[in-house]
Design a protein around this motif. Structure first.
Motif, PDB file in Angstrom:
ATOM      1  N   MET A  67       0.836  -1.201   0.000  1.00  0.00           N
ATOM      2  CA  MET A  67       0.000   0.000   0.000  1.00  0.00           C
ATOM      3  C   MET A  67       0.869   1.248   0.000  1.00  0.00           C
ATOM      4  SD  MET A  67      -3.194  -0.080  -0.246  1.00  0.00           S
ATOM      5  CE  MET A  67      -3.685  -1.563  -1.054  1.00  0.00           C
ATOM      6  N   THR A  99      -5.651   3.991   4.436  1.00  0.00           N
ATOM      7  CA  THR A  99      -4.818   2.793   4.582  1.00  0.00           C
ATOM      8  C   THR A  99      -4.240   2.657   5.985  1.00  0.00           C
ATOM      9  OG1 THR A  99      -2.889   4.002   3.766  1.00  0.00           O
ATOM     10  CG2 THR A  99      -4.198   2.780   2.137  1.00  0.00           C
ATOM     11  N   ALA A 102      -3.866  -0.973   6.890  1.00  0.00           N
ATOM     12  CA  ALA A 102      -3.361  -1.810   5.795  1.00  0.00           C
ATOM     13  C   ALA A 102      -2.502  -2.962   6.311  1.00  0.00           C
ATOM     14  CB  ALA A 102      -2.569  -0.965   4.814  1.00  0.00           C
ATOM     15  N   PHE A 107      -8.425  -1.789   3.983  1.00  0.00           N
ATOM     16  CA  PHE A 107      -8.396  -0.379   3.618  1.00  0.00           C
ATOM     17  C   PHE A 107      -9.827   0.078   3.412  1.00  0.00           C
ATOM     18  CE2 PHE A 107      -7.616  -2.564  -0.438  1.00  0.00           C
ATOM     19  CZ  PHE A 107      -8.533  -1.982  -1.281  1.00  0.00           C
TER      20      PHE A 107
END
Length: 136
Positions: A67, A99, A102, A107
């Protein structure tokens, strides 16, 4: 005629459910119908619908990606394009990808949108995560 509200839409609830008293399908209307359609668009993989193979937004291909800012922008663009193609009742004004979680595989997609018929602004927060094959 001046006091009539614009017709936004009506559709089956998803997942489909039935009212046992009226023996009819549960329906969603207006803003709830739009939110339901957005959830369907975001959770449908490309090719999953036989008669509409280009319907959906295949976010599952991004689940195992790092991410970073490039991936976040790619997800944002995917969501914007899918809304533009598959939900003509709204204009997506802003799409933001959160995020913060993440590292646990989650997300959040924040969508600020305007309903074209009523010119009213709404938003939806859609959590996207893949929990298949886990004990979640």
């Amino acid at each position: 005629m001046e006091n009539e509200t614009p017709y936004i839409g009506i559709g089956w609830s998803f997942p489909p459910s039935f009212n046992s008293y009226s023996n009819k399908v549960e329906m969603t209307t207006e803003d709830d119908d739009i939110k339901g359609c957005l959830e369907i668009i975001l959770t449908t993989k490309l090719g999953e619908r036989v008669l509409r193979p280009l319907f959906g937004c295949d976010l599952t291909i991004k689940v195992f990606e790092a991410m970073n800012s490039t991936q976040v922008n790619m997800i944002k663009n995917m969501v914007e394009q899918c809304i533009l193609l598959h939900e003509p009742r709204i204009d997506a004004e802003k799409v933001h990808i959160n995020t913060n979680n993440a590292f646990v595989g989650i997300f959040y997609v924040h969508i600020d949108y305007k309903i074209r018929a009523t010119n009213s602004r709404r938003n939806i927060v859609f959590p996207f995560y893949l929990n298949e094959g886990t004990d979640l």
